[in-house]
Every structure is written in structure tokens, then in C-alpha cells.
Design a protein around this motif. Structure first.
Motif, short mmCIF file in Angstrom:
data_model
loop_
_atom_site.label_atom_id
_atom_site.label_comp_id
_atom_site.label_asym_id
_atom_site.label_seq_id
_atom_site.Cartn_x
_atom_site.Cartn_y
_atom_site.Cartn_z
N TYR A 9 -45.53 157.11 -2.96
CA TYR A 9 -44.55 156.09 -2.49
C TYR A 9 -45.03 155.49 -1.20
O TYR A 9 -44.80 154.34 -0.52
CB TYR A 9 -43.31 156.73 -2.42
CG TYR A 9 -42.57 157.09 -3.62
CD1 TYR A 9 -42.73 156.48 -4.72
CD2 TYR A 9 -41.74 158.13 -3.83
CE1 TYR A 9 -42.09 156.61 -5.85
CE2 TYR A 9 -40.96 158.30 -4.75
CZ TYR A 9 -41.17 157.78 -5.90
OH TYR A 9 -40.53 158.26 -7.03
N CYS A 42 -51.55 156.20 -10.38
CA CYS A 42 -50.66 156.15 -11.39
C CYS A 42 -51.20 156.65 -12.63
O CYS A 42 -50.49 157.50 -13.23
CB CYS A 42 -50.37 154.73 -11.44
SG CYS A 42 -49.00 154.55 -12.71
N LEU A 78 -40.31 162.53 -13.67
CA LEU A 78 -38.82 162.92 -14.03
C LEU A 78 -38.93 163.30 -15.42
O LEU A 78 -38.29 164.43 -15.77
CB LEU A 78 -38.07 161.54 -13.92
CG LEU A 78 -37.67 161.32 -12.61
CD1 LEU A 78 -36.79 160.18 -12.59
CD2 LEU A 78 -36.97 162.30 -11.73
N VAL A 82 -45.53 152.46 -9.72
CA VAL A 82 -44.36 153.19 -9.09
C VAL A 82 -43.21 153.48 -10.06
O VAL A 82 -42.79 154.69 -10.07
CB VAL A 82 -43.79 152.73 -7.68
CG1 VAL A 82 -42.47 153.39 -7.34
CG2 VAL A 82 -44.78 152.49 -6.77
N SER A 141 -44.84 155.97 -12.65
CA SER A 141 -45.10 157.40 -11.94
C SER A 141 -43.65 158.09 -12.31
O SER A 141 -43.98 159.24 -12.25
CB SER A 141 -45.83 157.10 -10.94
OG SER A 141 -47.24 156.63 -11.17
N THR A 142 -42.81 157.34 -11.44
CA THR A 142 -41.28 158.15 -11.27
C THR A 142 -41.04 158.47 -12.72
O THR A 142 -40.56 159.65 -12.73
CB THR A 142 -40.43 157.12 -10.66
OG1 THR A 142 -40.97 156.60 -9.48
CG2 THR A 142 -39.25 157.85 -10.29
N LEU A 175 -46.33 162.44 -5.72
CA LEU A 175 -45.48 161.31 -6.09
C LEU A 175 -45.00 160.66 -4.70
O LEU A 175 -45.10 159.54 -4.52
CB LEU A 175 -44.39 161.71 -6.88
CG LEU A 175 -43.58 160.42 -7.46
CD1 LEU A 175 -44.32 159.22 -8.26
CD2 LEU A 175 -42.33 160.84 -8.20
#
Length: 383
Positions: A80, A276, A52, A44, A47-48, A76
Motif C-alpha cells: 500500500y 502483486c 483476505l 492493490v 492483492s487485498t 501487503l
């Protein structure tokens, strides 16, 4: 499930008879929950950061957020939800042997497993669609050649297949309660069959998406070192190939065991890794441009100019910008010419034609249709 459990508290009855030499432990059994926590946390976070970074490059540097970026953000969000439900399933007993899980908790795991698979399909589909649209902008020129039709076939095959598999999970049982209460009247289709089908589809699509950019890179007349670098950048899809293959293998193992809560755990772990990996594959190609952008900011207190046109001069250097190729924007010049700028959604000095990496005599020998743009910033001395 045990017959005598019908008149018992389902929270106190094991969901499976323990094998010889084993005893049920409903209070503090061995579990793979720590592996799930670690995998979910790392994937997570990565991936975030990747999304971004991609949004920063597209909005701040390239000055345009495109369709695939919005799709990737939705993926995304789905990721989550996917990992959150996976952690909830672990709390109910997923990752523990089924004889250490109560019947009530098993019912919760089965219910969540179905919802997780439903969410998985649009999540992985969105990430792959975003990746395919990005590949089209980079590698597929307007001409409808082999690469164009390969891309279109891959895109429009994935969409209906994943939607069909999602529908099969939604309609796995009628009524749906029969999924976790098999004694109810009704009928079900094989959830294991749907799981194997989705896993097999992932392997095929992941391998094809890995080969598509590599096919283009191999055909480019570039130095071997440059090809290796581009191959590494666009070859990160090998991670999703590994994840989807492992998910398929453990999915097959799941069909051969009665220990559902234990067998489903590695399938979920590799599914998290696969989603991911696809998200990362969509952001890694922008990483070199991000590094160059950061270095450019560090090199000057004011930073490099990333406007929509014009040129910037700083520290005795002239930055090569879109104005140098303004007369060659698509729609104003022949898109097949390698001496023109092939737009990937925006014109600014964060882009430069990939032909700048080639020698003059090499560009004459190349056929049309395989070079587009790469994200980098080049500077030329005034001298």
C-alpha cells in the motif's frame, strides 16, 4: 539541470533541454499516469482479496494463522505504501518526459524514487519469505534432503541480499540531499547499480521459487491431469518471473537514458506487478480449498463442519475428518510413512493427505519425502 536555473524559480525551469523538434510543456504534458492508476488499482485490489482469502482459509477453515500469514499482511501494508508513493511520484512528473518536468518536481521524483526503492526491498522480501515458508510446510518433509537444503539456501540467501540492497539505497548518498541536489558536496554510490542488482536478484529468486514446487509435482506419481492442475496452481509464480524480467530490462534501459522521469515509470509499473504476483502466488494454492468450502456451504443450510476433530454426518454422507488419522499426528507416529497424516499446522477435515489421491500400489513404490498435504474436502458414501 540548467546552470541559469540557480537564480530562477525551480518550478518554472524545465529539468532537461528538449530534443530537436520538441518544446517543453510544464502545464499539461503527456503522461503515463493513467497506466499507473489502472495498474495500482487492479494490483492493490487483487492483492487485498488474495490476502483476505488466505487469512479466511487459515483462520476460519484451517483454524490457525501462522508466521507466514503475519509476514504477508505486513508485506501487503508495505505494498500500500509503495503504490501510494508511486502515485505521488506520478503527480510530480514521473511518467512524463523530463523536459516537461520542472527542476523542483524532478527533485521530488528523485527523492521519492529512492524512498520507493527502500520500501520495495522489505515488501518483496516479506512476500517471498511468506511464500517460501508456505512451500516448506507443503513440500518439504522433516527429512533434510535435497529439497530441504534447496529451500533453506533460497530462504537464507534472499534475506541478507535484499537487506544489503535496501541498505545501499538508504546510504546512496552522504548527505542524502545530494541525491536530488547533485551540486552539494559529498559522495554517492550508483543508484542504477543497486536497481540492477535488485532486479537481477528478483529474476533469480523468482525462477528458483517457481521451479521448487514444480520439481516436487513432477516427481509425484499422479495422473497427468492432476499434475497439470497442481502445476497451474503452484505455477502462478511465472507471473512474478515475467514481471521481474521486464523490470530488469527497463532498469537497464534507465541506465542508458538521461530522461529519468520517463525511464523510471515502466520500472515502477513492473515492480508493482511483481509484488502483486508474489502475493497472489501465496494465496492461489488455497483457492481450491476455498471453492470447496463455499460449495460445501451452499450444499447445506448448516454448512460442513470444520472442527478440530471428530466427524460430521449430513445428507447421508460421512465427511472424512482428522479423527480418522488422529493416531498418526506428527510426534505420535513415523513422519516418513505415507499412510499417516502430515500436519501443515492444524488437524481438521479441511485437510486430507495427498496420498489419498494415489492408488495403494503407487504409495508402496514411492520414496519418502515429497508428499505433504493438500487442502480439500472428501466425502464417502455410507453405502
Amino acid at each position: 539541470m540548467q546552470v541559469e536555473a540557480r537564480n530562477s524559480d525551480l518550478n518554472t525551469v524545465p529539468a532537461l533541454e528538449p530534443p530537436p523538434g520538441q518544446t517543453s510543456n510544464l502545464n499539461n504534458p503527456y503522461s503515463l499516469r493513467n497506466y499507473m492508476y489502472a495498474t495500482a488499482g487492479v494490483t492493490v485490489a487483487l492483492s487485498t482479496i488474495a490476502v483476505l482469502l488466505r487469512l479466511f482459509m487459515k483462520a476460519r477453515v484451517l483454524r490457525r494463522v501462522q508466521l507466514e500469514d503475519y509476514i504477508l499482511v505486513l508485506s501487503l501494508i508495505g505494498f500500500y505504501a509503495f503504490t501510494g508513493l508511486m502515485i505521488e511520484a506520478v503527480h510530480l512528473g514521473q511518467g512524463s518526459h523530463q523536459w516537461n518536468v520542472s527542476i523542483a518536481h524532478l527533485q521530488g521524483v528523485v527523492k521519492l524514487a529512492n524512498i520507493i526503492e527502500i520500501i520495495y526491498c522489505p515488501t518483496i522480501l516479506g512476500a517471498k519469505v511468506a511464500m517460501l515458508l508456505q512451500m516448506k510446510r507443503i513440500f518439504v518433509v522433516g527429512r533434510k534432503g535435497v529439497l530441504f537444503w534447496l529451500h533453506e539456501t533460497l530462504l537464507w540467501t534472499n534475506i541478507p541480499c535484499y537487506l544489503a540492497i535496501m541498505l545501499s539505497f538508504i546510504l546512496a548518498c552522504v548527505p542524502r540531499e545530494k541525491l536530488w541536489q547533485p551540486e552539494l558536496p559529498g559522495h554517492c554510490i550508483s543508484s542504477n547499480g543497486s536497481l540492477i542488482a535488485s532486479s537481477a536478484l528478483n529474476v533469480v529468486s523468482d525462477v528458483t521459487m517457481l521451479l521448487l514446487p514444480l520439481m516436487v509435482i513432477i516427481r509425484l506419481q499422479l495422473p497427468p491431469r492432476t499434475k497439470i492442475v497442481l502445476g497451474v496452481v503452484f505455477g502462478t509464480g511465472v507471473l512474478s518471473c515475467i514481471s521481474s524480467t521486464c523490470r530488469l530490462v527497463y532498469g537497464v534501459f534507465l541506465t542508458r537514458t538521461h530522461d529519468f522521469t520517463w525511464g523510471i515509470a515502466p520500472v515502477g509499473l513492473w515492480a508493482i506487478g511483481e509484488i502483486c504476483s508474489v502475493i497472489l502466488s501465496g494465496a492461489i494454492p488455497l483457492l481450491p480449498g476455498f471453492i470447496k468450502f463455499v460449495r460445501g456451504q451452499d450444499a447445506s443450510s448448516t454448512g460442513p463442519s470444520y472442527g478440530n476433530g471428530g466427524s460430521s454426518r449430513r445428507q447421508g454422507h460421512t465427511t472424512h475428518t482428522a479423527s480418522a488419522v488422529q493416531q498418526h499426528v506428527p510426534g505420535q507416529a513415523d513422519k516418513g510413512s505415507y499412510h499417516c497424516y502430515h500436519e501443515m499446522g492444524v488437524m481438521n477435515d479441511a485437510h486430507v493427505s495427498a496420498v489419498s489421491l494415489l492408488k495403494e500400489d503407487q504409495t508402496r513404490e514411492m520414496g519418502p519425502g515429497i508428499v505433504k498435504t493438500v487442502h480439500l474436502q472428501t466425502e464417502y458414501s455410507n453405502a
